[in-house]
Write a protein that holds these residues in place. Structure first.
Motif, PDB file in Angstrom:
ATOM      1  N   ARG A 112      61.455  15.190  57.422  1.00 48.85           N
ATOM      2  CA  ARG A 112      60.324  15.715  58.190  1.00 48.85           C
ATOM      3  C   ARG A 112      60.591  17.177  58.500  1.00 48.85           C
ATOM      4  O   ARG A 112      61.723  17.570  58.736  1.00 48.85           O
ATOM      5  CB  ARG A 112      60.124  14.917  59.482  1.00 48.85           C
ATOM      6  CG  ARG A 112      59.563  13.544  59.226  1.00 48.85           C
ATOM      7  CD  ARG A 112      58.971  12.909  60.465  1.00 48.85           C
ATOM      8  NE  ARG A 112      59.984  12.319  61.321  1.00 48.85           N
ATOM      9  CZ  ARG A 112      59.691  11.566  62.382  1.00 48.85           C
ATOM     10  NH1 ARG A 112      58.433  11.344  62.716  1.00 48.85           N
ATOM     11  NH2 ARG A 112      60.658  11.036  63.107  1.00 48.85           N
ATOM     12  N   PRO A 167      59.102  20.454  60.958  1.00 48.20           N
ATOM     13  CA  PRO A 167      58.210  20.763  62.078  1.00 48.20           C
ATOM     14  C   PRO A 167      57.139  21.775  61.701  1.00 48.20           C
ATOM     15  O   PRO A 167      57.394  22.743  60.984  1.00 48.20           O
ATOM     16  CB  PRO A 167      59.165  21.328  63.139  1.00 48.20           C
ATOM     17  CG  PRO A 167      60.328  21.863  62.351  1.00 48.20           C
ATOM     18  CD  PRO A 167      60.474  20.944  61.172  1.00 48.20           C
ATOM     19  N   TRP A 180      54.339  17.173  62.314  1.00 47.76           N
ATOM     20  CA  TRP A 180      55.460  17.054  61.378  1.00 47.76           C
ATOM     21  C   TRP A 180      54.929  16.872  59.959  1.00 47.76           C
ATOM     22  O   TRP A 180      54.008  16.106  59.727  1.00 47.76           O
ATOM     23  CB  TRP A 180      56.351  15.861  61.734  1.00 47.76           C
ATOM     24  CG  TRP A 180      57.081  16.008  63.036  1.00 47.76           C
ATOM     25  CD1 TRP A 180      56.642  15.623  64.274  1.00 47.76           C
ATOM     26  CD2 TRP A 180      58.369  16.591  63.236  1.00 47.76           C
ATOM     27  NE1 TRP A 180      57.572  15.924  65.228  1.00 47.76           N
ATOM     28  CE2 TRP A 180      58.652  16.511  64.627  1.00 47.76           C
ATOM     29  CE3 TRP A 180      59.320  17.156  62.388  1.00 47.76           C
ATOM     30  CZ2 TRP A 180      59.841  16.998  65.175  1.00 47.76           C
ATOM     31  CZ3 TRP A 180      60.508  17.623  62.931  1.00 47.76           C
ATOM     32  CH2 TRP A 180      60.757  17.547  64.308  1.00 47.76           C
ATOM     33  N   THR A 194      62.777  11.665  65.575  1.00 47.81           N
ATOM     34  CA  THR A 194      62.705  12.977  66.207  1.00 47.81           C
ATOM     35  C   THR A 194      63.374  12.919  67.578  1.00 47.81           C
ATOM     36  O   THR A 194      63.652  11.839  68.114  1.00 47.81           O
ATOM     37  CB  THR A 194      61.250  13.404  66.389  1.00 47.81           C
ATOM     38  OG1 THR A 194      60.607  12.489  67.305  1.00 47.81           O
ATOM     39  CG2 THR A 194      60.500  13.405  65.061  1.00 47.81           C
TER      40      THR A 194
END
Length: 457
Positions: free
Chosen positions: A232, A234, A240, A355
């Motif tokens: 992933r 940001p 994401w 996350t």
């Protein structure tokens, strides 16, 4: 720069010098990699530049055969200015795709005027122009190596509109995107597959074995000639970008074929840069090996081409480090697997690493470990919810010490100068082999010394 050394490297097409300098040909107006397969021009017709941006600033355009955009990153600037190094790293990660020069300057703790002066002095261009040229070279690579439509190439390269992308492309590279694709002379690969080069030697088997021993099923996959994982990245406003990549080693071509799948369109340049970092493709490994050979204890034990196996980001590296405290590699892998399975979301049938927010809000009671260590995971996650600050700041958190922050810097940021002298594996190797080492003598490559010793365990 020593023209005689670069002349010999150019005529020999020595891949160890790939990306360390570029060859501009006065008679054609083109700049090339030293490994370019085209007939070598006469010495009086060439000029050498330390970086692609310098050649471009002198009016040269990139070669369509050797593709300077595919060369390992030049490190001519490294070690000369830490502020410049940080600025280039942030720009390569997309800081000027999503932000402004003023915001970048604020993150660096300097003024925009000084930042521009620094770039002009070292690279002969402005931060914005440097970032734009990197985007254009990456777009050129996508046009020549993939079947992505021009509109998607523009978006993946960080351009907000196709019109601006076309204008910048023609102005800087003196070609239109569509004409470049027609002139490439070969069929692009199906899907999104890029070829990422490195400078040999490359100790792939050592890197593969290290990653395989710590592999998290589903999150990562590994075979004799490849490694891949989900990821992933940001984006603004807390979003994401999710996807996966698989890198297949091609030692015959000194590089990796990397297939990338994204669940939704988005800027691809920082993701590719991170894959390069994770596989340590930009290391000037011959220089590093020569430096480490000067240590008497390593002279006969050195593994040529040993790279730094990265982790996707510093936060994941920090979580893995905490879960690996005072336990074996296999026990740490089992704990990380449980965390990913219980807390991480899924991308189709495969898991993603959780996350900071997902870990901070989770009940971690399922982890069979001391409660204080579970609390440390939560504290780190809460600390990183609004971004992942420098790991050095983590030591203010209860339960996090120097080993954890150094490990996160070494594997999550690929810091080349980290010595893990307190690591149990390093200590056992030194004791078993009876090695007397001065780690400072390995600087600025102490991380490579650490991995050389780990390889002896």
């Amino acid at each position: 720069m020593d023209p005689d050394i670069y002349r010999q490297a150019r005529l020999a097409r020595d891949p160890r010098f790939d990306g360390r300098f570029f060859v501009a040909v006065k008679t054609t107006g083109i700049y090339c990699r030293p490994i370019c397969p085209a007939p070598a021009p006469k010495e009086e017709n060439v000029t050498y530049y330390a970086s692609a941006i310098e050649a471009a600033n002198r009016g040269y355009r990139p070669c369509l055969r050797c593709r300077p955009d595919s060369a390992p990153a030049s490190c001519a600037w490294k070690g000369t200015d830490t502020t410049l190094e940080r600025a280039l790293k942030l720009i390569d990660d997309g800081a000027l795709i999503q932000g402004s020069v003023e915001q970048l300057s604020e993150r660096l703790g300097i003024g925009p005027r000084y930042l521009n002066k620094l770039f002009q002095a070292k690279l002969g261009t402005s931060p914005k122009q440097y970032a734009l040229y990197q985007q254009l070279l990456f777009a050129k690579s996508l046009l020549q190596q993939t079947r992505l439509p021009v509109t998607e190439v523009a978006l993946a390269s960080g351009f907000g509109s196709v019109r601006r992308f076309n204008d910048c492309f023609v102005r800087s590279l003196q070609l239109t995107p569509s004409s470049l694709r027609r002139r490439s002379g070969e069929s692009p690969a199906t899907g999104l597959t890029l070829f990422l080069s490195y400078r040999p030697p490359y100790a792939w088997s050592s890197l593969r074995d290290f990653l395989s021993a710590r592999l998290i099923p589903g999150l990562e996959w590994c075979a004799d000639d490849r490694y891949g994982r989900t990821f992933r990245w940001p984006e603004p406003e807390g979003r994401w970008l999710t996807g996966r990549f698989t890198a297949r080693h091609r030692p015959d071509r000194c590089g990796f074929e990397v297939g990338i799948e994204l669940e939704q369109p988005g800027p691809l340049l920082p993701i590719v840069r991170n894959i390069r970092r994770l596989l340590d493709l930009d290391a000037d490994i011959a220089r590093i090996d020569d430096h480490l050979r000067q240590l008497p204890a390593l002279a006969d034990r050195l593994i040529p081409g040993l790279r730094l196996p990265g982790i996707w980001d510093p936060f994941e590296a920090g979580i893995r480090a905490i879960l690996g405290q005072q336990v074996s590699v296999s026990a740490a892998r089992n704990l990380v697997t449980q965390l990913v399975d219980q807390v991480g979301p899924r991308s189709g049938s495969t898991p993603l690493f959780p996350t900071p927010a997902e870990i901070a809000n989770a009940d971690l009671g399922f982890l069979r470990m001391p409660g204080r260590r579970r609390d440390t995971l939560t504290r780190l996650a809460e600390h990183c919810i609004d971004g992942t600050p420098d790991p050095d700041s983590w030591q203010a958190l209860d339960g996090i010490g120097p080993w954890t922050t150094r490990y996160a810097r070494m594997r999550g940021l690929s810091d080349t100068d980290i010595w893990l002298g307190t690591d149990l594996g390093v200590k056992r190797t030194l004791e078993r082999e009876g090695l007397a080492l001065d780690p400072e003598a390995a600087s600025p490559w102490q991380s490579y010394l650490t991995f050389q010793l780990w390889s002896l365990t």
